[in-house]
Design an enzyme around this catalytic site. Structure first.
Site, PDB file in Angstrom:
ATOM      1  N   ASP A  59      11.405 -45.451-156.450  1.00 39.17           N
ATOM      2  CA  ASP A  59      12.664 -45.749-157.121  1.00 39.17           C
ATOM      3  C   ASP A  59      12.752 -44.901-158.389  1.00 39.17           C
ATOM      4  OD1 ASP A  59      14.929 -46.875-158.152  1.00 39.17           O
ATOM      5  OD2 ASP A  59      14.122 -48.896-158.365  1.00 39.17           O
ATOM      6  N   ASP A  93      18.825 -43.523-154.893  1.00 38.34           N
ATOM      7  CA  ASP A  93      17.594 -43.197-155.631  1.00 38.34           C
ATOM      8  C   ASP A  93      16.394 -44.019-155.204  1.00 38.34           C
ATOM      9  OD1 ASP A  93      18.512 -45.604-156.746  1.00 38.34           O
ATOM     10  OD2 ASP A  93      17.434 -45.195-158.600  1.00 38.34           O
ATOM     11  N   GLU A  94      16.463 -44.627-154.052  1.00 39.77           N
ATOM     12  CA  GLU A  94      15.420 -45.577-153.672  1.00 39.77           C
ATOM     13  C   GLU A  94      15.119 -45.439-152.195  1.00 39.77           C
ATOM     14  OE1 GLU A  94      16.646 -49.487-154.810  1.00 39.77           O
ATOM     15  OE2 GLU A  94      14.986 -50.443-153.782  1.00 39.77           O
TER      16      GLU A  94
HETATM   17 MG   LIG Z   1      16.336 -46.620-159.692  1.00 43.02          MG
END
Ligand SMILES: [Mg+2]
Length: 221
Positions: free
Chosen positions: A43, A136-137
């Protein structure tokens, strides 16, 4: 057909299907019994704000808050802004009252998507099993990659280093035997530099987890 993968030293390695299918450690070893699967949860830290700081380095060290738009909520606050109590999903008006000196930006989703594509491509060099959760993960199944990259903790550090060098972003990594525990951060407020690693075993293991970090269950602000 042999598969070409990127090794820890950056060189390409050719792996035959038989060696790929081989167990990564001897049966009965601590590795095979305690860590049958290796799931990494990755993340990016304060993603939108960190990208904005890359674009304009003069923002570094200042409270940066990305959000607004139709929903009128904070999408990402950097760690400076979080010290003022600003959190994701908070109304922008509340964020302004908590941090009037904050730098409020509308966001550039084309740019964020470009960073996201680069991140997922990088993760794909470590495993064919990458499950993207958001921009983003992602979860990466590192099971069986020890022969190529070494122990999972080292692989996690290598990924962190490459993300820092190639994307100029900081990424948190959790390692565990399943997705839920891998995503369970040590605390809800801070991001560690080193990857964390958990081997779920006895029932008491669960009592040691920070209850307010349970994925999917956290106070909004
Ligand atoms: Mg993040």
């Amino acid at each position: 057909m042999p598969t070409v993968m990127l090794a820890a030293d950056g060189r390409k390695k050719t792996v035959s299907p038989t060696s790929e299918a081989a167990p990564t450690s001897a049966p009965g070893s601590p590795r095979s019994s305690a860590f049958p699967r290796v799931i990494a949860h990755l993340d990016l830290d304060a993603f939108f704000a960190a990208v904005e700081e890359n674009r304009d380095p003069s923002l570094r060290g200042k409270p940066v808050i990305v959000g607004g738009g139709q929903r009128g909520v904070v999408a990402t606050a950097n760690y400076v802004a979080r010290r003022y109590g600003v959190r994701s999903a908070m109304p922008i008006a509340t964020a302004r009252s908590l941090c009037p000196q904050g730098i409020f930006l509308p966001g550039d989703h084309d740019l964020y998507r470009d960073y996201s594509r680069r991140l997922m491509a990088l993760l794909g060099t470590y495993s064919p099993l990458v499950e993207q959760v958001s921009l983003d993960e992602a979860y990466v199944d590192l099971t069986g990659t020890e022969r190529l990259f070494g122990p999972p903790e080292g692989t996690a550090r290598l990924i962190q280093r490459r993300v820092k060098e190639e994307l100029e972003l900081s990424i948190s990594v959790g390692l565990a035997t399943n997705k839920l525990v891998a995503r369970w951060p040590p605390t809800t407020r801070s991001r560690p530099v080193s990857p964390w690693c958990r081997r779920a075993g006895r029932p008491s293991f669960w009592l040691l987890l920070p209850w307010n970090g349970c994925p999917g269950w956290a106070p909004l602000f």
